[in-house]
Write a protein that holds these residues in place. Sequence first.
Motif, PDB file in Angstrom:
ATOM      1  N   SER A  33       0.688  -1.084  -0.417  1.00 55.70           N
ATOM      2  CA  SER A  33       0.246  -0.279   0.171  1.00 55.70           C
ATOM      3  C   SER A  33       0.912   1.063   0.170  1.00 55.70           C
ATOM      4  N   GLN A  90       0.429   4.020   2.062  1.00 57.21           N
ATOM      5  CA  GLN A  90       0.637   4.637   3.300  1.00 57.21           C
ATOM      6  C   GLN A  90       2.108   3.706   3.994  1.00 57.21           C
ATOM      7  N   CYS A  91       1.797   2.004   3.784  1.00 55.90           N
ATOM      8  CA  CYS A  91       2.679   1.226   4.207  1.00 55.90           C
ATOM      9  C   CYS A  91       4.378   1.719   3.076  1.00 55.90           C
ATOM     10  N   THR A 103      -0.213  -0.846  18.304  1.00 59.98           N
ATOM     11  CA  THR A 103      -1.248  -0.917  16.846  1.00 59.98           C
ATOM     12  C   THR A 103       0.556  -0.716  15.981  1.00 59.98           C
ATOM     13  N   GLY A 134      -3.645  -6.700   9.674  1.00 57.12           N
ATOM     14  CA  GLY A 134      -4.429  -5.619   9.298  1.00 57.12           C
ATOM     15  C   GLY A 134      -6.379  -6.280   9.749  1.00 57.12           C
ATOM     16  N   TYR A 193      -5.804  -3.192  13.262  1.00 54.25           N
ATOM     17  CA  TYR A 193      -5.605  -1.897  12.262  1.00 54.25           C
ATOM     18  C   TYR A 193      -5.501  -2.628  11.052  1.00 54.25           C
ATOM     19  N   PRO A 194      -6.552  -2.140  10.463  1.00 54.24           N
ATOM     20  CA  PRO A 194      -6.476  -1.791   8.912  1.00 54.24           C
ATOM     21  C   PRO A 194      -5.056  -1.202   7.877  1.00 54.24           C
ATOM     22  N   PRO A 195      -4.714   0.153   8.896  1.00 54.01           N
ATOM     23  CA  PRO A 195      -3.638   0.976   8.051  1.00 54.01           C
ATOM     24  C   PRO A 195      -2.327  -0.027   7.719  1.00 54.01           C
ATOM     25  N   ASN A 196      -2.196  -1.243   9.065  1.00 55.57           N
ATOM     26  CA  ASN A 196      -1.239  -2.063   8.648  1.00 55.57           C
ATOM     27  C   ASN A 196      -1.781  -3.360   7.584  1.00 55.57           C
ATOM     28  N   GLU A 197      -2.780  -3.004   6.441  1.00 53.46           N
ATOM     29  CA  GLU A 197      -2.890  -4.629   5.945  1.00 53.46           C
ATOM     30  C   GLU A 197      -1.814  -4.206   4.386  1.00 53.46           C
TER      31      GLU A 197
END
Length: 534
Positions: free
Chosen positions: A324, A326-327, A382, A387, A390-394
């Motif tokens: 992603s 973001q990651c 988190t 994921g 904590y969805p942002p870590n998906e």
Amino acid sequence: MAHKAAGHLPGRSCVRRGRGGAPPPASPGSRSASPQGAEPRERRTGAGARRHGQPQPGALGGRGAGLHRAAVRRAGRRHDRGGAHAHQAAGPQGSRPEAEVVRVQDLGQTGGHNPPVQNVRIDPNSLSFNMWKEIPVPFYLSVYFFDVVNPDAVLLGQKPQVRERGPYVYREFRHKSNITFNDNDTVSFLEYRSFQFQPDKSHGLESDYIVMPNILVLAAAMMMEDKPMSLKLIMTLAFSTLGERAFMNRTIGEIMWGYEDPLIHLINKYLPNMLPFKGKFGLFAELNNSDSGIFTVFTGVKDFSRIHLVDKWNGLSKVNFWHSDQCNMINGTSGQMWAPFMTPETSLEFYSPEACRSMKLIYKESGTFQGIPTYRFVAPSTLFANGSVYPPNEGFCPCLESGIQNVSTCRFNAPLFLSHPHFYNADPMLAEAVLGLHPNQEEHSLFLDIHPVTGIPMNCSVKLQLSLYIKAIKGIGQTGKIQPVVLPLVWFEEGPRDATSQPSVATQPDRLPSPYAPLLQDSLHGRPISPTKV
């Protein structure tokens, strides 16, 4: 890390792929703080010479915050070479001679010719420049190994039992080189590290033997899981011919700094470019006498609002290890200093080459360090959450239980996981699956204590663990009946030796190493300064 040795992530910390001593690219008309064309004081040779843009196999340790709590001296550093370790770099080592001391009232003062903004920006004329360039106090890497007590039983399908060994302590020497100031208010640099074993601070010697998973064998087996049975049988035969087994009995020194293994030569011959190393394999082999890649950060001279923020790492504004945007973002600083004028709402963000990602720490509490006000920042629950929690870590997935991060995409696809030691703050199932683990906050949480007025770290203890996911692979006999488990390999801690494993050390100044001339005397008596008043 795109193709690094199994170990390092930081700490580091892991991504250390600069060209031998090549200076970082400079913008047209850039000026250098060192003589034109000056060579770095340490060069990597052999396995240490890596390409920029790829993480380094050895240490995961976060780069960690440089500890700046003792006297900062302007004189050049000349180090004591007595008892030089075989793995020690040829660069200068030791402590600075007595010279001019920079105190906090110097950095935090609001009047005169040196207001705080000018004192903390990255400028050869600022009071904090020398502490930014080279850590002014002794810094240590403490390594703990998980000795597998029952390897034969694990092969029969029983639960692994481990015994923690260590710490094995190394004095860590760091210095920045190839410092180049660019026209766009940034500075580019390489930071070099080297290590020297400290037997008097260690619980054991590098000649100690321990039993650990054979990372090369078990990782290769996992990579073959979905391959045709014929290939698996060929691999089993190759393992048998070379005498490879699922567990190995080697010395601490070999596991740390590398050992010869015929399997490496075989893989490099028939599967070139699969492994990021050609010679010895060791968890920290490529961390010693190497750099963390080219960092380009904002100096704050022209635009103070961006001070210390990373502009690029190895010429990249984002990485491509994860799934992603973001990651993959490179956020925050390089992990050594932060912007001044912090509040409890401030978070500490930094990019860790060792972890191949940006990390964020959150404010926990205020305190004092030798009378100096500090803010303590800790890892949120988190940080390594999966994921689903904590969805942002998906974007870091595929994931297993929450609390461990899959770093295989930046570790030559080996099933390696990063976490807090003993699976602290992770799904309890992880610690319950391995006998001998005892996670607790006091021993296994990480923290950074920051002086809020200047953004300078006063105390820190950065702790991370590297684990290997193992299981039986049908068709590869060496894996036996191993039940699926995330097996800890090693955890390590970076910080001042007297502060490590002592989160409350800030309240015990009598236990701190000397000399202890305060770096940041609280001239403001704990009152934050507003940037508008500068």
